[in-house]
Design an enzyme around this catalytic site. Structure first.
Site, PDB file in Angstrom:
ATOM      1  N   GLN A  74      49.351  14.068 -29.729  1.00  0.00           N
ATOM      2  CA  GLN A  74      49.059  13.825 -28.315  1.00  0.00           C
ATOM      3  C   GLN A  74      50.202  13.051 -27.670  1.00  0.00           C
ATOM      4  O   GLN A  74      50.113  11.839 -27.484  1.00  0.00           O
ATOM      5  CB  GLN A  74      47.749  13.032 -28.222  1.00  0.00           C
ATOM      6  CG  GLN A  74      47.206  12.880 -26.844  1.00  0.00           C
ATOM      7  CD  GLN A  74      46.454  14.101 -26.391  1.00  0.00           C
ATOM      8  OE1 GLN A  74      45.849  14.794 -27.175  1.00  0.00           O
ATOM      9  NE2 GLN A  74      46.501  14.366 -25.115  1.00  0.00           N
ATOM     10  N   PHE A  75      51.283  13.745 -27.296  1.00  0.00           N
ATOM     11  CA  PHE A  75      52.419  13.064 -26.683  1.00  0.00           C
ATOM     12  C   PHE A  75      52.049  12.412 -25.359  1.00  0.00           C
ATOM     13  O   PHE A  75      52.676  11.443 -24.938  1.00  0.00           O
ATOM     14  CB  PHE A  75      53.604  14.021 -26.496  1.00  0.00           C
ATOM     15  CG  PHE A  75      53.494  14.932 -25.311  1.00  0.00           C
ATOM     16  CD1 PHE A  75      54.044  14.555 -24.091  1.00  0.00           C
ATOM     17  CD2 PHE A  75      52.856  16.156 -25.406  1.00  0.00           C
ATOM     18  CE1 PHE A  75      53.949  15.389 -22.991  1.00  0.00           C
ATOM     19  CE2 PHE A  75      52.755  16.992 -24.328  1.00  0.00           C
ATOM     20  CZ  PHE A  75      53.301  16.614 -23.109  1.00  0.00           C
ATOM     21  N   THR A  76      50.991  12.887 -24.720  1.00  0.00           N
ATOM     22  CA  THR A  76      50.619  12.346 -23.412  1.00  0.00           C
ATOM     23  C   THR A  76      50.133  10.901 -23.481  1.00  0.00           C
ATOM     24  O   THR A  76      50.021  10.249 -22.439  1.00  0.00           O
ATOM     25  CB  THR A  76      49.542  13.215 -22.738  1.00  0.00           C
ATOM     26  OG1 THR A  76      48.373  13.245 -23.565  1.00  0.00           O
ATOM     27  CG2 THR A  76      50.052  14.630 -22.508  1.00  0.00           C
TER      28      THR A  76
END
Length: 141
Positions: A74-76
């Protein structure tokens, strides 16, 4: 590294109509983000923290309860929203850096004896969960 760990009764992740990761018993759904300057040592620390995090029922951890974990990249989690209306992602590691560190967390958890399911790194995923509590915490290294 930053993780959002949710205590769940079950969770799954679907990619292109196919279930690629699933836990059908109480455990943790973990959304895991990697920062640009994270290291392999932080991956080891994150794995230990997640495995030993005492947020399951009766203050158990995945280690003590032999509970599964479902990890989703989950880079966000490193989206910056202080200015304007559009997040920036400058703190998030690029895929060529992030994926080996994500994989290192998974490998370290498995080395510790954890049952780990995963999503598909970089894919569009449908993540479904039934939160238990709900009980969700932020874990950082």
């Amino acid at each position: 590294m930053r993780a959002v760990a949710a205590r769940v009764t079950r969770a799954s992740v679907v990619v292109e109509g196919e279930t690629v990761g699933k836990i059908d018993q109480p455990g943790l759904l973990v959304l895991l983000g990697v920062r640009v300057d994270d290291t392999p040592e932080q991956a080891t620390t994150m794995a230990r923290k997640l495995h030993e995090l005492r947020i399951l029922r009766d203050e158990e951890s995945c280690a003590s309860a032999d509970a599964p974990l479902l990890l989703v990249s989950q880079f966000t989690l490193y989206g910056e929203t202080r200015k304007g209306r559009r997040p920036t992602w400058t703190a998030a590691a690029r895929p060529e850096t992030a994926q080996p560190l994500f994989d290192a967390v998974v490998a370290e958890l498995r080395k510790r004896g954890a049952h780990v399911e995963i999503g598909v790194f970089g894919a569009m995923m449908a993540v479904e969960s039934v939160n238990d509590g709900p009980f969700t915490v932020l874990v950082e290294t």
